[in-house]
Write a protein that holds these residues in place. Structure first.
Motif, PDB file in Angstrom:
ATOM      1  N   TRP A  25     -11.877   3.761  -8.649  1.00 13.81           N
ATOM      2  CA  TRP A  25     -12.781   3.314  -7.579  1.00 13.81           C
ATOM      3  C   TRP A  25     -13.498   2.025  -7.992  1.00 13.81           C
ATOM      4  O   TRP A  25     -13.755   1.151  -7.184  1.00 13.81           O
ATOM      5  N   LEU A  32       0.831  -1.200   0.000  1.00 18.52           N
ATOM      6  CA  LEU A  32       0.000   0.000   0.000  1.00 18.52           C
ATOM      7  C   LEU A  32       0.870   1.256   0.000  1.00 18.52           C
ATOM      8  O   LEU A  32       0.634   2.203  -0.767  1.00 18.52           O
ATOM      9  N   THR A  69     -13.927  -3.989   6.839  1.00 16.29           N
ATOM     10  CA  THR A  69     -13.616  -2.649   6.340  1.00 16.29           C
ATOM     11  C   THR A  69     -13.543  -1.727   7.548  1.00 16.29           C
ATOM     12  O   THR A  69     -14.508  -1.616   8.310  1.00 16.29           O
ATOM     13  N   LEU A 127      -8.714   7.087   6.067  1.00 14.76           N
ATOM     14  CA  LEU A 127      -8.123   5.919   5.403  1.00 14.76           C
ATOM     15  C   LEU A 127      -9.081   4.743   5.546  1.00 14.76           C
ATOM     16  O   LEU A 127      -9.411   4.336   6.663  1.00 14.76           O
ATOM     17  N   GLN A 128      -9.531   4.275   4.412  1.00 13.80           N
ATOM     18  CA  GLN A 128     -10.386   3.080   4.432  1.00 13.80           C
ATOM     19  C   GLN A 128      -9.491   1.859   4.197  1.00 13.80           C
ATOM     20  O   GLN A 128      -8.793   1.779   3.186  1.00 13.80           O
ATOM     21  N   LEU A 129      -9.490   0.937   5.135  1.00 13.37           N
ATOM     22  CA  LEU A 129      -8.644  -0.252   5.003  1.00 13.37           C
ATOM     23  C   LEU A 129      -9.511  -1.491   4.856  1.00 13.37           C
ATOM     24  O   LEU A 129     -10.467  -1.678   5.606  1.00 13.37           O
ATOM     25  N   GLU A 130      -9.158  -2.311   3.868  1.00 13.11           N
ATOM     26  CA  GLU A 130      -9.810  -3.620   3.747  1.00 13.11           C
ATOM     27  C   GLU A 130      -8.861  -4.614   4.406  1.00 13.11           C
ATOM     28  O   GLU A 130      -7.768  -4.865   3.911  1.00 13.11           O
ATOM     29  N   ARG A 151      -6.179  -4.085   0.773  1.00 17.73           N
ATOM     30  CA  ARG A 151      -6.155  -2.870  -0.053  1.00 17.73           C
ATOM     31  C   ARG A 151      -6.631  -1.690   0.788  1.00 17.73           C
ATOM     32  O   ARG A 151      -7.172  -1.893   1.886  1.00 17.73           O
ATOM     33  N   GLY A 152      -6.418  -0.502   0.283  1.00 14.93           N
ATOM     34  CA  GLY A 152      -6.796   0.673   1.051  1.00 14.93           C
ATOM     35  C   GLY A 152      -7.202   1.821   0.141  1.00 14.93           C
ATOM     36  O   GLY A 152      -6.879   1.831  -1.052  1.00 14.93           O
ATOM     37  N   ALA A 153      -7.916   2.763   0.699  1.00 18.05           N
ATOM     38  CA  ALA A 153      -8.339   3.922  -0.095  1.00 18.05           C
ATOM     39  C   ALA A 153      -8.294   5.164   0.772  1.00 18.05           C
ATOM     40  O   ALA A 153      -8.610   5.100   1.972  1.00 18.05           O
ATOM     41  N   LEU A 154      -7.876   6.238   0.150  1.00 16.10           N
ATOM     42  CA  LEU A 154      -7.925   7.517   0.861  1.00 16.10           C
ATOM     43  C   LEU A 154      -9.268   8.161   0.560  1.00 16.10           C
ATOM     44  O   LEU A 154      -9.666   8.268  -0.611  1.00 16.10           O
ATOM     45  N   LEU A 155      -9.965   8.560   1.604  1.00 15.70           N
ATOM     46  CA  LEU A 155     -11.275   9.183   1.436  1.00 15.70           C
ATOM     47  C   LEU A 155     -11.151  10.654   1.842  1.00 15.70           C
ATOM     48  O   LEU A 155     -10.595  10.960   2.906  1.00 15.70           O
ATOM     49  N   TYR A 175      -2.848   5.538  -7.990  1.00 15.37           N
ATOM     50  CA  TYR A 175      -4.205   5.335  -7.477  1.00 15.37           C
ATOM     51  C   TYR A 175      -5.009   4.612  -8.546  1.00 15.37           C
ATOM     52  O   TYR A 175      -5.056   5.072  -9.681  1.00 15.37           O
ATOM     53  N   ASP A 176      -5.611   3.519  -8.176  1.00 14.40           N
ATOM     54  CA  ASP A 176      -6.458   2.815  -9.127  1.00 14.40           C
ATOM     55  C   ASP A 176      -7.855   3.418  -9.081  1.00 14.40           C
ATOM     56  O   ASP A 176      -8.201   4.134  -8.135  1.00 14.40           O
ATOM     57  N   ARG A 218      -8.841   6.150  -4.369  1.00 17.24           N
ATOM     58  CA  ARG A 218      -9.279   7.314  -3.587  1.00 17.24           C
ATOM     59  C   ARG A 218     -10.672   7.729  -4.035  1.00 17.24           C
ATOM     60  O   ARG A 218     -11.078   7.492  -5.176  1.00 17.24           O
ATOM     61  N   TYR A 241     -11.277  -0.847  -7.455  1.00 14.08           N
ATOM     62  CA  TYR A 241     -11.191  -1.086  -6.008  1.00 14.08           C
ATOM     63  C   TYR A 241     -12.384  -1.910  -5.535  1.00 14.08           C
ATOM     64  O   TYR A 241     -12.240  -2.894  -4.819  1.00 14.08           O
TER      65      TYR A 241
END
Lengths: 592, 274
Positions: free
Chosen positions: A53, A41, B127, B108-111, B235-239, A50-51, B69, A56
């Motif tokens: 959404w 990550l 999540t 930070l959204q973490l799976e 996996r992760g996403a920035l919100l 960044y992939d 993101r 994801y």
């Protein structure tokens, strides 16, 4: 000598463990916060990758699909392999599924799979391996087998379980392949054993594990020092002569399951063959060993139907046969029983084809005395003059009745070539199968036989373990004297997965030693139909595994008349049958 | 496209095929079906649990979307109501807005995958969302339905005060806490078994307590039976969450004036003094 746990052994080397970012205790368990995903990550973040959404969300769905949420009571592998098994024609037996379930849910991956021969221990082990892989509990796997079974393991795992294992060839393979198949003899040698003992395996599978019964052997020490999470040992004969063998074997899987060596002797051994406290011992064994038996009715193989095809030699052929036999007897009496092998070969070949006999006789001439040499030269000349082969004529007449594929077995390359020449000349499509073919070529020949040719002429009875269940006709052009080889021949087609009755045609030349062999194998010990899968254990028990042919040859050499020979063959048969009964009745058989 | 009932066809370019089948693969038409007879009739790839094609597709998908993101557009919120909510938070005082601006706070959204390994393994996916300003794990349901793909202008993003590593560890601690509150029979069973097996091992190696072999066998046992909760990020996403920022003049009861900067987080429904 293999070092046993040297002080500098790398115990659980860090590189084989998932890297842990943080570890802390929590109530009754340990929490490991793993670093791998986090590093990935961060890598993406630093690179600004960044992939979308949508990707994801899709990947999240995929995670859900592949995650094995719970400890399902059954086997995930059964669902995963359903289509594959339908394609390759594998029908798992209930006892195999039950065994895999027990190993996973009750024995927790530590087990001796001790099914009787032919009940599919490899399938059970493959199923357990696949299940552990699907559950994410096993990644690094080592399979140790005798060298001649390496290829069989490879193809079984690939075809039946979709597991692409590697075959060990170099010392670098140990570390790089996730699932590796290797010969135990290679593994116990340096530098291999040092490398192996430095690796942490999730699962170790040892085939033919009865070879580890002696705790002072290098193989035993190797297996004992391999660091493993789960371990499966496969053997049909977990104990052969001494209960201590069983103790040693279990010591590899679960040291202490039967107590210390001293306490085992005092608690469970009357003498080396008689167990004490059998009920208690049986209970302890059931916690680590699973044995399925043929007699439990879990497996029903199709019938074996034997058809003797009697061949009458022409007078000329009979005369040559008699002269060769006399030559062999005379030479056997002179050279004594210590040097029987070339004579055994010659005596067997003369029942197969004169071409094969001539080739061996030619080789034998180098060590003959002048009068013998003269006799042999004369024989060789006469052998070359025989133009007719009554056995091949009979074979041609026989195969003309076949509308299906058949495997024709012979012991000799010369006979193999001659048979192919005769059948091709008669318009049949044939293929040759022998020990000189590489593994890949053997697979290819098997494929061609399945798809195109009608006859496979094979000199290889067991060997690489290729199975031909799609064929149900076996022709024994000549009979091997060792019943183990005969069993291996038939076993190529008559095994789990064979859906039709197997027809076995034995070509027997009248008035030759083959008649006696047929009498012994078929009429006396009824091995074509009844002693299925027990023979190796019986011969081992009687110490006849390697000397059976010499024993038969000795009878032929020492006795002249057919009646005398038959009487002695009767005795040999009786020995085998009583050996079988002894094995059945042995005190430990009830334990297993 | 569906070329016949039950059989679908898609043109896969070389890059995709290489991802699926390895470096030697070339562009081709992929045909899929869910039924074996159709697979055999059309030579189509069968999609079923454990089938090669399904496995390769799932593996490919799982290698994607490691980091993404998304943001919640500020227009989704009714700013006058927020302003009212902010002003009313000064009880007993009067407040006036001098200026207002917009920022985006980072979450930070973490799976996470949590594998509870005892005698068996039970894996579950979670999540977890961590506020990167406060470092706290969100205990309430995040309104994922409000998220829009993509990021926001970088000048509008408020600098995070919590490192991603700390956020991950916080999320892991939160999950451990959840597991500690649940049924722990899986761990207790494993501990019982471990104790039993260790006792057997001791009996086998009587009088050899310091032998390297015994140490190795103990390690094996622990590796197999010690109950472990292994947590990893899939996996992760920035919100990016809009923060409504107000510069205020606050007048207290004695008439003294002072200026304050207040941010309102509509997700946490919290006003915070900067």
């Amino acid at each position: 000598m293999l070092p046993l746990f040297p002080e500098n052994t790398k115990l659980w080397p860090k590189q084989d463990h998932p890297q842990i970012l943080q570890e802390f205790p929590c109530e009754n368990f340990q929490v490991q916060v793993l670093a791998a995903g986090f590093k990935q990550l961060m890598g993406e973040l630093r690179a600004g990758r960044y992939d979308t959404w949508d990707w994801y969300q899709l990947a999240k769905r995929a995670d859900e699909l592949v995650t094995t949420h719970g400890q399902a009571p059954g086997l995930l592998a059964l669902q995963h392999l359903k289509e594959r098994w339908e394609q390759v024609g594998v029908v798992p037996y209930q006892h195999q599924i039950r065994t895999a379930e027990r190993v996973i849910h009750e024995l927790h991956g530590q087990a001796i799979l001790a099914d009787e021969v032919g009940l599919g221990k490899t399938i059970e082990a493959g199923l357990i391996l696949k299940e552990y892989m699907l559950r994410g509990l096993v990644k690094k796997v080592l399979i140790l087998t005798p060298a001649n079974l390496v290829w069989q393991w490879y193809s079984e795992l690939y075809e039946k379980f979709g597991i692409a294992a590697g075959i060990q060839r170099t010392q670098w393979d140990w570390e790089f392949a996730d699932v590796l198949i290797a010969s135990v003899d290679t593994a116990k040698r340096e530098p291999h054993c040092s490398i192996i003992t430095g690796i942490v395996y999730d699962l170790l599978i040892v085939d033919e594990a009865h070879k580890l019964k002696n705790s002072s052997t290098a193989s035993y020490r190797l297996v004992n020092s391999i660091q493993k999470k789960y371990c499966l040992m496969l053997t049909a004969t977990p104990v052969q002569n001494d209960l201590k063998e069983l103790y040693n074997l279990i010591g590899l899987i679960k040291p202490g399951q039967l107590g210390s060596s001293r306490s085992f002797k005092s608690r469970f051994m009357e003498d080396k063959r008689t167990p004490k406290n059998p009920a208690e011992l049986r209970k302890l064994l059931s916690e680590v060993m699973i044995r399925n038996r043929r007699q439990d009715g879990q497996v029903t193989l199709t019938e074996r139907i034997v058809h003797p095809v009697v061949v009458t030699l022409t007078p000329k052929e009979q005369e040559i046969y008699n002269r060769v036999t006399e030559f062999i007897k005379a030479r056997g009496k002179r050279s004594g029983v210590s040097n029987l092998l070339p004579l055994i070969t010659l005596q067997r070949e003369v029942c197969s084809s004169f071409l094969a006999t001539a080739l061996t006789l030619e080789k034998l001439m180098a060590g003959l005395s002048p009068p013998e040499l003269e006799q042999a030269a004369l024989l060789l000349k006469d052998l070359a003059e025989v133009k007719q082969n009554s056995k091949c004529d009979a074979l041609e007449r026989l195969v003309a009745q076949f509308s299906d594929k058949a495997i024709i077995f012979t012991e000799y390359r010369a006979s193999q070539e001659y048979i192919r020449y005769r059948l091709e000349r008669a318009g049949y499509k044939t293929l040759a199968f022998d020990g000189s073919l590489s593994r890949g070529k053997k697979q290819w020949v098997r494929h061609l036989f399945q798809k195109e040719a009608q006859f496979l002429v094979s000199t290889e009875s067991g060997g690489e373990g290729l199975n031909f269940q799609f064929c149900n006709l076996v022709v024994n052009f000549d009979l091997p004297w060792n019943p183990m080889r005969l069993e291996q021949r038939i076993g190529r087609v008559h095994r789990l997965g064979q859906t039709r009755d197997v027809h076995i045609y034995n070509l027997i030349t009248k008035g030759t030693v083959e008649e006696h062999i047929m009498y012994l194998l078929h009429r006396k010990i009824n091995m074509f139909e009844s002693i299925i899968g027990e023979l190796d254990a019986i011969l081992l028990h009687l110490n006849l595994a390697k000397s059976f042919e010499s024993e038969v040859m000795r009878i032929f050499l020492e006795h002249e008349t057919a009646e005398e020979i038959q009487a002695h063959l009767d005795k040999l048969a009786q020995r085998i049958l009583s050996g079988r009964a002894q094995l059945k009745a042995s005190a430990w058989e009830g334990l297993l | 496209m569906e070329i016949c009932p039950g059989v679908w066809q898609v043109k896969a370019d070389e890059a995709l095929m290489k991802e699926l089948d390895g470096w030697r693969a070339q562009a081709r038409l992929l045909q899929f079906t869910f039924e074996r007879p159709l697979a055999e009739a059309y030579g189509a790839d069968l999609i079923s649990p454990g089938s090669y094609r399904l496995d390769t597709i799932l593996n490919l998908i799982r290698r994607q979307g490691l980091l993404s993101r998304a943001h919640i557009p500020h227009l989704l919120f009714h700013e006058p109501s927020i302003r009212k909510r902010v002003l009313s938070s000064f009880q007993g005082e009067r407040a006036y807005v001098l200026t207002s601006s917009l920022e985006f706070g980072q979450y930070l959204q973490l799976e996470l995958s949590a594998a509870a390994r005892g005698l068996q393994k039970k894996e579950s996916l979670h999540t977890v969302v961590v506020n990167l300003s406060s470092g706290e794990v969100l205990k309430f349901a995040f309104p994922f339905h409000l998220l829009h793909p993509g990021g926001v202008e970088s000048t509008l993003i408020r600098k995070r005060r919590c490192s991603l590593k700390r956020a991950y560890l916080q999320a892991a601690a939160y999950l451990s806490h959840l597991y500690a509150q649940q049924d722990q029979s899986w761990a207790l069973e494993a501990l019982d078994k471990l104790a039993l097996e260790e006792a057997k091992l001791e009996s086998f190696y009587q009088g050899q307590t310091s032998s390297p072999e015994l140490t190795a066998k103990r390690r094996e046992l622990q590796n197999r039976l010690q109950p472990v909760l292994a947590i990893t990020i899939l996996r992760g996403a920035l919100l990016y969450i809009p923060l409504f920022r107000y510069r205020l003049v606050v007048v207290d009861q004695s008439g003294r004036e002072r200026t304050r900067t207040v941010s309102y987080d509509p997700i946490a429904n919290l006003c915070a003094l900067d």
